[in-house]
Scaffold this motif. Structure first.
Motif, PDB file in Angstrom:
ATOM      1  N   MET A 150       0.816  -1.287   0.075  1.00 17.23           N
ATOM      2  CA  MET A 150       0.142  -0.281  -0.129  1.00 17.23           C
ATOM      3  C   MET A 150       0.969   1.175  -0.012  1.00 17.23           C
ATOM      4  N   SER A 151       2.078   1.289   0.665  1.00 19.39           N
ATOM      5  CA  SER A 151       2.785   2.316   0.728  1.00 19.39           C
ATOM      6  C   SER A 151       3.548   2.325  -0.505  1.00 19.39           C
ATOM      7  N   ASN A 152       3.806   1.654  -1.386  1.00 18.43           N
ATOM      8  CA  ASN A 152       4.475   1.433  -2.574  1.00 18.43           C
ATOM      9  C   ASN A 152       3.422   2.018  -3.818  1.00 18.43           C
ATOM     10  N   LEU A 153       2.346   1.778  -3.437  1.00 23.82           N
ATOM     11  CA  LEU A 153       1.256   1.914  -4.337  1.00 23.82           C
ATOM     12  C   LEU A 153       0.852   3.426  -4.535  1.00 23.82           C
ATOM     13  N   GLU A 154       0.869   3.842  -2.967  1.00 25.06           N
ATOM     14  CA  GLU A 154       0.915   5.523  -2.810  1.00 25.06           C
ATOM     15  C   GLU A 154       2.132   6.288  -3.599  1.00 25.06           C
ATOM     16  N   THR A 155       3.371   5.471  -3.251  1.00 22.07           N
ATOM     17  CA  THR A 155       4.545   6.536  -3.738  1.00 22.07           C
ATOM     18  C   THR A 155       4.476   6.311  -5.423  1.00 22.07           C
ATOM     19  N   LEU A 156       3.927   5.166  -6.112  1.00 22.84           N
ATOM     20  CA  LEU A 156       3.969   5.018  -7.476  1.00 22.84           C
ATOM     21  C   LEU A 156       2.945   6.054  -8.175  1.00 22.84           C
ATOM     22  N   LEU A 157       1.599   6.155  -7.281  1.00 26.23           N
ATOM     23  CA  LEU A 157       0.750   7.151  -8.002  1.00 26.23           C
ATOM     24  C   LEU A 157       1.351   8.558  -7.752  1.00 26.23           C
ATOM     25  N   ALA A 158       1.880   8.790  -6.859  1.00 26.46           N
ATOM     26  CA  ALA A 158       2.494  10.246  -6.545  1.00 26.46           C
ATOM     27  C   ALA A 158       3.930  10.568  -7.710  1.00 26.46           C
ATOM     28  N   PRO A 163       0.770   5.883 -17.187  1.00 25.63           N
ATOM     29  CA  PRO A 163      -0.346   5.193 -16.864  1.00 25.63           C
ATOM     30  C   PRO A 163      -0.183   4.227 -15.933  1.00 25.63           C
ATOM     31  N   VAL A 164      -0.979   3.963 -14.804  1.00 28.31           N
ATOM     32  CA  VAL A 164      -1.077   2.994 -13.742  1.00 28.31           C
ATOM     33  C   VAL A 164      -2.270   2.338 -13.782  1.00 28.31           C
ATOM     34  N   LYS A 165      -2.288   1.049 -13.730  1.00 29.41           N
ATOM     35  CA  LYS A 165      -3.393   0.249 -13.612  1.00 29.41           C
ATOM     36  C   LYS A 165      -3.427  -0.957 -12.540  1.00 29.41           C
ATOM     37  N   LEU A 166      -4.479  -0.947 -11.797  1.00 29.90           N
ATOM     38  CA  LEU A 166      -4.612  -1.801 -10.644  1.00 29.90           C
ATOM     39  C   LEU A 166      -5.467  -2.903 -11.083  1.00 29.90           C
ATOM     40  N   ASN A 167      -4.793  -4.390 -11.214  1.00 36.32           N
ATOM     41  CA  ASN A 167      -5.436  -5.412 -11.346  1.00 36.32           C
ATOM     42  C   ASN A 167      -5.969  -6.117 -10.187  1.00 36.32           C
ATOM     43  N   VAL A 168      -7.439  -6.325 -10.300  1.00 34.24           N
ATOM     44  CA  VAL A 168      -7.980  -7.098  -9.088  1.00 34.24           C
ATOM     45  C   VAL A 168      -8.724  -8.319  -9.360  1.00 34.24           C
ATOM     46  N   THR A 186     -10.453   5.556  -7.739  1.00 35.42           N
ATOM     47  CA  THR A 186     -10.367   6.570  -8.986  1.00 35.42           C
ATOM     48  C   THR A 186     -10.958   7.658  -8.903  1.00 35.42           C
ATOM     49  N   ARG A 187     -11.375   8.042  -7.591  1.00 34.65           N
ATOM     50  CA  ARG A 187     -11.946   9.330  -7.591  1.00 34.65           C
ATOM     51  C   ARG A 187     -10.935  10.588  -7.498  1.00 34.65           C
ATOM     52  N   THR A 188      -9.905  10.366  -6.728  1.00 38.21           N
ATOM     53  CA  THR A 188      -8.781  11.229  -6.484  1.00 38.21           C
ATOM     54  C   THR A 188      -7.533  10.699  -7.257  1.00 38.21           C
ATOM     55  N   HIS A 189      -7.547   9.614  -7.723  1.00 32.91           N
ATOM     56  CA  HIS A 189      -6.221   9.113  -8.499  1.00 32.91           C
ATOM     57  C   HIS A 189      -6.474   8.921  -9.889  1.00 32.91           C
ATOM     58  N   SER A 190      -5.661   9.168 -10.751  1.00 33.89           N
ATOM     59  CA  SER A 190      -5.762   8.836 -12.301  1.00 33.89           C
ATOM     60  C   SER A 190      -5.292   7.658 -12.624  1.00 33.89           C
ATOM     61  N   LEU A 191      -5.813   6.738 -12.038  1.00 33.20           N
ATOM     62  CA  LEU A 191      -5.718   5.321 -12.337  1.00 33.20           C
ATOM     63  C   LEU A 191      -6.789   4.233 -13.079  1.00 33.20           C
ATOM     64  N   THR A 192      -6.396   3.276 -13.772  1.00 30.88           N
ATOM     65  CA  THR A 192      -7.487   2.470 -13.969  1.00 30.88           C
ATOM     66  C   THR A 192      -7.729   1.225 -13.055  1.00 30.88           C
ATOM     67  N   VAL A 193      -8.668   1.013 -12.404  1.00 30.26           N
ATOM     68  CA  VAL A 193      -9.024  -0.301 -11.533  1.00 30.26           C
ATOM     69  C   VAL A 193      -9.709  -1.279 -12.595  1.00 30.26           C
ATOM     70  N   ARG A 194      -9.067  -2.448 -12.819  1.00 27.94           N
ATOM     71  CA  ARG A 194      -9.489  -3.494 -13.598  1.00 27.94           C
ATOM     72  C   ARG A 194      -9.960  -4.641 -12.857  1.00 27.94           C
ATOM     73  N   PHE A 195     -11.135  -4.822 -12.854  1.00 27.67           N
ATOM     74  CA  PHE A 195     -11.690  -6.118 -12.328  1.00 27.67           C
ATOM     75  C   PHE A 195     -11.771  -7.098 -13.131  1.00 27.67           C
ATOM     76  N   MET A 196     -10.990  -8.276 -12.797  1.00 21.77           N
ATOM     77  CA  MET A 196     -10.570  -9.728 -13.581  1.00 21.77           C
ATOM     78  C   MET A 196     -11.027 -10.794 -13.056  1.00 21.77           C
ATOM     79  N   GLU A 197     -11.716 -11.516 -14.097  1.00 28.21           N
ATOM     80  CA  GLU A 197     -12.200 -12.922 -13.784  1.00 28.21           C
ATOM     81  C   GLU A 197     -11.026 -13.991 -13.366  1.00 28.21           C
TER      82      GLU A 197
END
Length: 333
Positions: A150-158, A163-168, A186-197
């Motif tokens: 989570m800390s690394n994700l925050e640093t990455l977004l900053a 482009p940053v995508k989150l694979n879920v 996605t409200r405050t971050h310019s990333l794409t959240v991708r919900f995956m099967e």
């Protein structure tokens, strides 16, 4: 003998799909043991197997670029376990014809590599994260790395200039109730959240145990939670792509088992042990290692890639008949 024009012709399969995207697994090793991917002991038998060297990865990319590959994605296992990962990125970026170089990671080691990756010219990162809950993370991954990720994700977004995508990976009864929390990112971050099967490749075959959550169910929940969601044009692998009013980022739903994107598949895969995989459901593949270890020239490498493309199946169903694969870590996703 092929003419120079034929030698440099774009890579096209028998169904006239232009192959322009290569996923290269740079290691089969991983520092997580996600329940839907591998057992604790899964990779032990591969430790002695030779993995591609940086020189061999370079030769592969040069060959691929010469026949029309434009996009490279480094995968694993966990690619950041390779200490030379930024060197591989820089090397790929320097090869004529390669337009984008990206990376898929679980994020644990991003704090060690991010600055170097940015400096090397990386074009995009996909970060795999299936839950925003610490206890669930431990249950899914069997490793206590939630706070670091989570800390690394925050640093990455900053820091990210790309482009940053989150694979879920969505699982019924596991994280299916977290769609709203992920969308909120996605409200405050310019990333794409991708919900995956779930993919039907895992050591325990948990996708058969009732945990499978299909794209229809995911999309239904997504629309129910967010009546204002707006559909937009997604990429060929994105069943649906959405945006929300007032949100900086976007959302996508990615099929896996339902495989509705086979008809437009433009990719080829190379495993960390040098096998060319033309389809996720292709069990055997073609072995590059003998050519690489015997200093084969570029023409010999491209001929093997053309042979692989010529045998690329129409879809995963036809390739899967009689075939089994125990883990996506074997082919890099």
């Amino acid at each position: 003998m092929n003419s120079p024009k034929q030698k440099n012709a774009p890579l096209v399969d028998q169904f006239q799909r232009h192959i322009e995207y290569a996923r290269i697994a740079v290691t089969a090793h991983c520092n997580l043991r996600c329940t839907y991917c591998m057992r604790e002991e899964h990779e032990y038998h591969t430790i002695a197997d030779p993995e591609l060297s940086s020189r061999e990865v370079g030769k592969i990319i040069v060959a691929l670029a010469s026949i029309g590959i434009k996009k490279i994605r480094f995968t694993g296992g966990e690619p950041l376990l390779r200490k030379d990962i930024s060197v591989l990125v820089r090397q790929a970026k320097s090869i004529a014809g390669i337009k984008t170089v990206s990376l898929t990671t679980n994020g644990i080691l991003l704090d060690r590599h991010l600055d170097e990756l940015i400096d090397a010219g990386l074009d995009a990162i996909n970060l795999s994260l299936d839950t925003l809950d610490r206890e669930r993370y431990l249950a899914i991954t069997r490793r206590n790395e939630f706070d670091r990720v989570m800390s690394n994700l925050e640093t990455l977004l900053a820091k990210a200039t790309f482009p940053v995508k989150l694979n879920v990976v969505m699982m019924r009864g596991v994280n299916g109730d977290e769609i709203k929390d992920f969308i909120e990112l996605t409200r405050t971050h310019s990333l794409t959240v991708r919900f995956m099967e779930l993919q039907p490749f895992d050591d325990n075959q948990i996708w058969k145990t009732g945990k499978f959550m299909g794209i229809d169910k995911i999309t239904e929940q997504l629309r129910s939670l967010n009546p204002g969601v707006q559909k937009k044009q997604g990429k060929s692998t994105e069943y649906f792509s959405f945006s929300l009013p007032g949100h900086q980022g976007s959302i996508a739903v990615i099929p896996a088992y339902t495989r509705n994107f086979c008809s437009s598949c433009n990719r080829i895969r190379i495993t960390s042990h040098g096998k060319i995989i033309s389809c996720l459901y292709d069990k055997e593949g073609l072995d590059l290692m003998p050519l690489l270890r015997n200093n084969a020239d570029n023409n010999m490498l491209t001929e093997l890639f053309r042979h692989a493309a010529a045998h690329k199946p129409a879809d995963g169903k036809s390739a899967a008949e009689g075939q089994t694969r125990t883990s996506m870590s074997e082919i890099g996703g």
